[in-house]
Design a protein around this motif. Structure first.
Motif, PDB file in Angstrom:
ATOM      1  N   GLY A  48       1.381  -1.148   0.238  1.00 49.81           N
ATOM      2  CA  GLY A  48      -0.204   0.153   0.046  1.00 49.81           C
ATOM      3  C   GLY A  48       0.594   1.462   0.210  1.00 49.81           C
ATOM      4  N   LEU A  49      -0.071   2.526  -0.103  1.00 48.89           N
ATOM      5  CA  LEU A  49       1.191   3.644  -0.342  1.00 48.89           C
ATOM      6  C   LEU A  49       0.065   4.555   0.205  1.00 48.89           C
ATOM      7  CD1 LEU A  49       2.659   5.109  -1.727  1.00 48.89           C
ATOM      8  CD2 LEU A  49       0.915   6.094  -3.314  1.00 48.89           C
ATOM      9  N   GLY A  50       1.351   5.437   1.444  1.00 49.97           N
ATOM     10  CA  GLY A  50       0.106   6.493   1.864  1.00 49.97           C
ATOM     11  C   GLY A  50       0.576   6.137   3.117  1.00 49.97           C
ATOM     12  N   PRO A  51       0.202   7.784   4.337  1.00 49.98           N
ATOM     13  CA  PRO A  51       1.009   7.193   6.152  1.00 49.98           C
ATOM     14  C   PRO A  51      -0.348   6.161   7.076  1.00 49.98           C
ATOM     15  CG  PRO A  51      -0.887   9.164   5.124  1.00 49.98           C
ATOM     16  CD  PRO A  51       0.168   8.510   3.818  1.00 49.98           C
ATOM     17  N   ASP A  52       0.320   5.513   7.662  1.00 50.42           N
ATOM     18  CA  ASP A  52       0.113   5.344   8.773  1.00 50.42           C
ATOM     19  C   ASP A  52      -1.147   5.364   9.325  1.00 50.42           C
ATOM     20  OD1 ASP A  52       1.065   6.589  10.324  1.00 50.42           O
ATOM     21  OD2 ASP A  52       2.765   4.144  11.481  1.00 50.42           O
ATOM     22  N   ASP A  53      -1.427   6.679   8.974  1.00 53.20           N
ATOM     23  CA  ASP A  53      -2.447   7.426  10.070  1.00 53.20           C
ATOM     24  C   ASP A  53      -3.838   8.171   9.107  1.00 53.20           C
ATOM     25  OD1 ASP A  53      -1.078   9.494   9.290  1.00 53.20           O
ATOM     26  OD2 ASP A  53      -1.495  10.671  11.020  1.00 53.20           O
ATOM     27  N   ALA A  54      -4.191   7.214   7.927  1.00 53.34           N
ATOM     28  CA  ALA A  54      -4.765   7.840   7.328  1.00 53.34           C
ATOM     29  C   ALA A  54      -6.613   7.765   7.435  1.00 53.34           C
ATOM     30  CB  ALA A  54      -4.159   6.922   5.906  1.00 53.34           C
ATOM     31  N   ARG A  55      -7.090   9.298   7.163  1.00 51.38           N
ATOM     32  CA  ARG A  55      -8.787   8.992   7.452  1.00 51.38           C
ATOM     33  C   ARG A  55      -9.798   8.434   6.256  1.00 51.38           C
ATOM     34  NH1 ARG A  55      -9.177  11.945  11.889  1.00 51.38           N
ATOM     35  NH2 ARG A  55     -11.638  12.101  11.470  1.00 51.38           N
ATOM     36  N   ARG A  70       5.747  -2.938 -12.245  1.00 51.93           N
ATOM     37  CA  ARG A  70       6.665  -2.064 -13.197  1.00 51.93           C
ATOM     38  C   ARG A  70       7.386  -0.962 -12.284  1.00 51.93           C
ATOM     39  NH1 ARG A  70       7.332   2.618 -16.203  1.00 51.93           N
ATOM     40  NH2 ARG A  70       5.396   2.992 -15.786  1.00 51.93           N
ATOM     41  N   THR A  71       7.300  -0.074 -11.228  1.00 50.25           N
ATOM     42  CA  THR A  71       7.428   1.068 -10.507  1.00 50.25           C
ATOM     43  C   THR A  71       7.089   0.723  -9.544  1.00 50.25           C
ATOM     44  OG1 THR A  71       4.739   1.782 -10.655  1.00 50.25           O
ATOM     45  CG2 THR A  71       6.338   2.205 -12.168  1.00 50.25           C
ATOM     46  N   GLY A  72       6.523  -0.233  -9.186  1.00 53.04           N
ATOM     47  CA  GLY A  72       6.493  -1.284  -7.611  1.00 53.04           C
ATOM     48  C   GLY A  72       5.889  -0.343  -6.606  1.00 53.04           C
ATOM     49  N   ARG A  73       4.213   0.753  -7.130  1.00 58.96           N
ATOM     50  CA  ARG A  73       3.820   1.714  -6.245  1.00 58.96           C
ATOM     51  C   ARG A  73       2.975   1.494  -6.838  1.00 58.96           C
ATOM     52  NH1 ARG A  73       5.740   7.894  -5.898  1.00 58.96           N
ATOM     53  NH2 ARG A  73       4.469   8.424  -7.597  1.00 58.96           N
ATOM     54  N   MET A  74       2.219   1.473  -5.562  1.00 57.34           N
ATOM     55  CA  MET A  74       0.380   1.376  -6.089  1.00 57.34           C
ATOM     56  C   MET A  74       0.330   2.326  -7.637  1.00 57.34           C
ATOM     57  SD  MET A  74      -1.988  -0.652  -5.050  1.00 57.34           S
ATOM     58  CE  MET A  74      -0.918  -1.865  -3.743  1.00 57.34           C
ATOM     59  N   THR A 100       4.205   8.790 -11.939  1.00 64.17           N
ATOM     60  CA  THR A 100       4.951   8.677 -12.579  1.00 64.17           C
ATOM     61  C   THR A 100       5.632   7.071 -12.519  1.00 64.17           C
ATOM     62  OG1 THR A 100       6.399  10.448 -12.617  1.00 64.17           O
ATOM     63  CG2 THR A 100       3.983  10.279 -14.757  1.00 64.17           C
ATOM     64  N   HIS A 101       6.596   8.027 -11.116  1.00 66.48           N
ATOM     65  CA  HIS A 101       7.316   7.027 -10.311  1.00 66.48           C
ATOM     66  C   HIS A 101       7.648   6.988  -9.105  1.00 66.48           C
ATOM     67  CE1 HIS A 101       9.581  10.482 -11.619  1.00 66.48           C
ATOM     68  NE2 HIS A 101      10.632  10.165 -11.820  1.00 66.48           N
ATOM     69  N   SER A 111      -4.631  10.092   3.207  1.00 65.06           N
ATOM     70  CA  SER A 111      -5.286   8.956   2.873  1.00 65.06           C
ATOM     71  C   SER A 111      -4.156   7.688   2.712  1.00 65.06           C
ATOM     72  CB  SER A 111      -5.942   9.284   1.212  1.00 65.06           C
ATOM     73  OG  SER A 111      -4.747  10.418   0.339  1.00 65.06           O
ATOM     74  N   ARG A 112      -4.636   6.841   2.312  1.00 66.16           N
ATOM     75  CA  ARG A 112      -4.175   5.423   1.410  1.00 66.16           C
ATOM     76  C   ARG A 112      -4.289   4.573   0.891  1.00 66.16           C
ATOM     77  NH1 ARG A 112       0.710   2.681   4.024  1.00 66.16           N
ATOM     78  NH2 ARG A 112       0.159   0.197   3.273  1.00 66.16           N
ATOM     79  N   MET A 113      -3.928   4.036  -0.836  1.00 67.66           N
ATOM     80  CA  MET A 113      -4.192   3.122  -1.297  1.00 67.66           C
ATOM     81  C   MET A 113      -3.502   1.981  -0.759  1.00 67.66           C
ATOM     82  SD  MET A 113      -3.893   5.277  -4.976  1.00 67.66           S
ATOM     83  CE  MET A 113      -1.759   5.829  -5.023  1.00 67.66           C
ATOM     84  N   THR A 114      -4.119   1.000  -1.361  1.00 69.68           N
ATOM     85  CA  THR A 114      -4.027  -0.534  -1.694  1.00 69.68           C
ATOM     86  C   THR A 114      -5.270  -1.009  -2.588  1.00 69.68           C
ATOM     87  OG1 THR A 114      -3.436  -2.462  -0.198  1.00 69.68           O
ATOM     88  CG2 THR A 114      -5.893  -1.453   0.064  1.00 69.68           C
TER      89      THR A 114
END
Length: 240
Positions: A48-55, A70-74, A100-101, A111-114
């Protein structure tokens, strides 16, 4: 059980639980797409990408073969990511409208993405067994985010169905009849754990090219869902 989001992300990237997905993600990383032949592909599970205190938590389906794989990022390096990040920026959930990278300066705001599946699947279609193998990561992520998490936006019906069992396992029982996926769906889930806040669950069509190129999902449609989710999480809308 991981103690922190950082520990979860680190452990996840070493997962080899699904032989078909391991073989596919590594084959794609070896063969590459011609446009990216000079790049080193990530070729592992994408955390996932984003902070550990995401709302606000945004949940997709799985990494794209030549995007996240390819990029290793969500949601980075493909058209779906371009569409989503631009909409998140309009809703005040990122500091810039492009992804982009790694190292491009992107920062997620509150926020966070997973995803329910963290490896790129053939034809973008994980098997039910692969979804179930990967659920432990999503359940742990939801549990670790629970002190601050207030809204979830699910991109697509597949992700919606994959999320519901993980929500139940992490302390938000699913009512009967089950919440039904539609674009702009909104449900409020009550927690089963004392002192935990209710959770707002939102649905949106997935920003795949099949949806965005046909106009089934437009930028204003996705921006509206994200903005509503941010407000439900107690976040201020961005300046006009």
């Amino acid at each position: 059980m991981c103690r922190t989001i950082a520990e979860l992300d680190a452990q996840l990237t070493g997962c080899r639980a699904c032989p078909r997905l391991v073989a596919w993600r590594e084959q794609v990383a070896h063969d590459k797409r011609a446009a990216f032949r000079d790049e080193n592909y990530w070729g592992k599970p994408v955390p996932g990408l984003g902070p550990d205190d995401a709302r606000v938590l945004i949940i997709g389906l799985a990494p794209a073969a030549h995007g996240g794989n390819r990029t290793g990022r969500m949601f980075t390096g493909d058209r779906a990511g371009d569409f989503l990040i631009a909409a998140m920026y309009a809703a005040g959930l990122t500091n810039q409208p492009t992804s982009t990278h790694p190292g491009d300066g992107l920062r997620l705001i509150d926020s966070r993405m997973t995803a329910p599946v963290h490896c790129a699947p053939p034809d973008n279609k994980p098997l039910p067994s692969e979804r179930d193998n990967c659920r432990r990561w999503l359940t742990e992520e939801l549990t670790l985010l629970s002190p601050t998490l207030r809204s979830i936006v699910v991109l697509g019906g597949w992700g919606w169905q994959a999320l519901l069992p993980a929500l139940a396992e992490s302390g938000w029982p699913i009512p009967k009849p089950k919440p039904r996926f539609t674009h702009a769906a909104h449900y409020e889930l009550s927690p089963s754990i004392p002192n935990r806040s209710p959770l707002h669950l939102f649905g949106s069509y997935h920003p795949s090219q099949q949806n965005t190129f046909t106009g089934r999902l437009t930028p204003p449609m996705l921006e509206a869902v994200l903005t509503t989710a941010a407000r439900a999480a107690g976040l201020e809308p961005p300046p006009a």
